[in-house]
Enzyme design. Structure first.
Site, short mmCIF file in Angstrom:
data_model
loop_
_atom_site.label_atom_id
_atom_site.label_comp_id
_atom_site.label_asym_id
_atom_site.label_seq_id
_atom_site.Cartn_x
_atom_site.Cartn_y
_atom_site.Cartn_z
CG ASN A 62 -0.33 0.03 2.54
OD1 ASN A 62 0.64 0.75 2.76
ND2 ASN A 62 -0.85 -0.76 3.48
CD GLU A 74 2.15 -2.51 3.44
OE1 GLU A 74 1.73 -3.28 4.32
OE2 GLU A 74 1.94 -2.68 2.22
CG ASP A 111 -5.62 -10.68 3.35
OD1 ASP A 111 -4.40 -10.45 3.32
OD2 ASP A 111 -6.27 -10.82 4.39
#
Length: 335
Positions: free
Chosen positions: A203, A206, A273
């Site tokens: 993301n 990150e 996920d």
């Protein structure tokens, strides 16, 4: 590039080895009607509770919901939650021989308390210590034994001790010379171990933290994508940006900015996920990077509209894929 229907029809023929930090999610729902006399905190009257696969196991769940076939690998504790992980995965018709028990280590469990559709508190039971060398060797041995059966390796890293340099180096040795997709959903502390990937899906937080920079503009975003491609030597980087959508960076220099499609966001839990699961499955089924990214963006837009770690099915995807993308143009660019 396949048409959408052809791509979706190929999903049941794809086999993915999902390796990573397996978790159990517990959801406790209730109502708040008063404040405790013991402390200034709400008293929640529990109305229902549910256990659900989390972490790497939720990635497995997402791929199975889309029709893909899965071999699961990771580590659980010798406890009731570990047994529940096995039970829930078997209900999904997932192969679980790659899930190892490490004595003395708890099965990672996250408990979320929800009142009036709002998460009130979350508490975790876990160990973040690296798994044993024997467990790492066991995971690599399992991958080696089933290499001929799989089309992709998906590493779901939640920084709970499974993913390490030894594990990633071992995977690269195994797949050298083979036409296999290898994708990683990363965590900051292990960025040094991610190399030579088909895809990596950080993301924007990150990505910024891994590079030691702020992403405040589209120019910053493009610099970050270019640097991550170079740093990881990967074929693609898909940066997820929450309500702003996604940005795909490819090794040939192409950039594609994809707007978000969610009408309302109720819960982003597990959305990453869904993204890595759908993106990897689509690539292994024959999609190009842009097509796989658009599909995973639609899938993420569906799951964030539901409370809890939701999944999306092929039937839910068909309408938005065939209709929505015509209305929402992705914006190309160049590095």
């Amino acid at each position: 590039m396949k048409g959408w229907n052809g791509l979706l029809q190929a999903f049941p023929r794809v086999r993915v080895l999902v390796v990573g930090d397996i978790m159990m999610d517990e959801y406790i729902w209730g109502d708040v009607s008063r404040i405790s006399p013991e402390a200034p905190v709400p008293v929640i009257t529990v109305t229902r509770e549910r256990y659900q696969l989390g972490g790497a196991a939720n990635v497995v769940r997402n791929i199975r919901a889309l029709g893909g076939r899965v071999l699961a690998a990771g580590v659980v504790g010798r406890d009731a939650m570990g047994e529940k992980v096995w039970s829930l995965l078997r209900e999904l018709d997932v192969r679980t021989e790659g899930i190892l028990v490490e004595p003395g280590r708890p099965t990672t469990m996250k408990t979320r308390v929800i009142a009036h559709n709002q998460q009130v508190v979350r508490y975790d039971r876990e160990s973040r210590e690296p798994i044993s060398d024997a467990a790492t060797r066991g995971l690599l041995r399992y991958a080696a034994d089933h290499l001929a059966e799989i089309d992709a390796i998906l590493v779901s890293d939640y920084a709970k001790g499974v993913v390490s340099k030894a594990l990633m180096d071992g995977f690269h040795r195994l797949i050298r010379g083979r036409d296999l997709v290898i994708a990683v959903d990363p965590k900051l502390r292990n960025f040094a171990h991610y190399r030579y990937l088909t895809a990596i899906t950080p993301n924007h937080h990150e990505a910024a933290q891994a590079l030691g920079m702020e992403i405040l503009s589209e120019a910053d975003l493009c610099r970050a994508g270019r640097r991550l491609l170079r740093r990881t030597r990967s074929r693609s980087v898909l940066i997820t940006r929450g309500g702003a959508g996604m940005s795909l960076f490819e090794e040939d220099g192409a950039i594609t900015h994809i707007p978000a499609v969610a009408r309302e966001v109720y819960d982003v839990t597990g959305a990453g996920d869904t993204v890595i699961g759908a993106f990897t499955l689509a690539l292994a089924a024959g999609a190009d990077f842009k097509q796989a990214a658009r599909l995973s963006n639609i899938a993420a837009g569906i799951v964030v509209g539901e409370v809890g770690t939701a999944t999306v099915t092929v039937e839910k995807l068909k309408g938005p894929l065939n209709n929505g993308i015509k209305k929402r143009k992705s914006r190309p660019g160049r590095l």
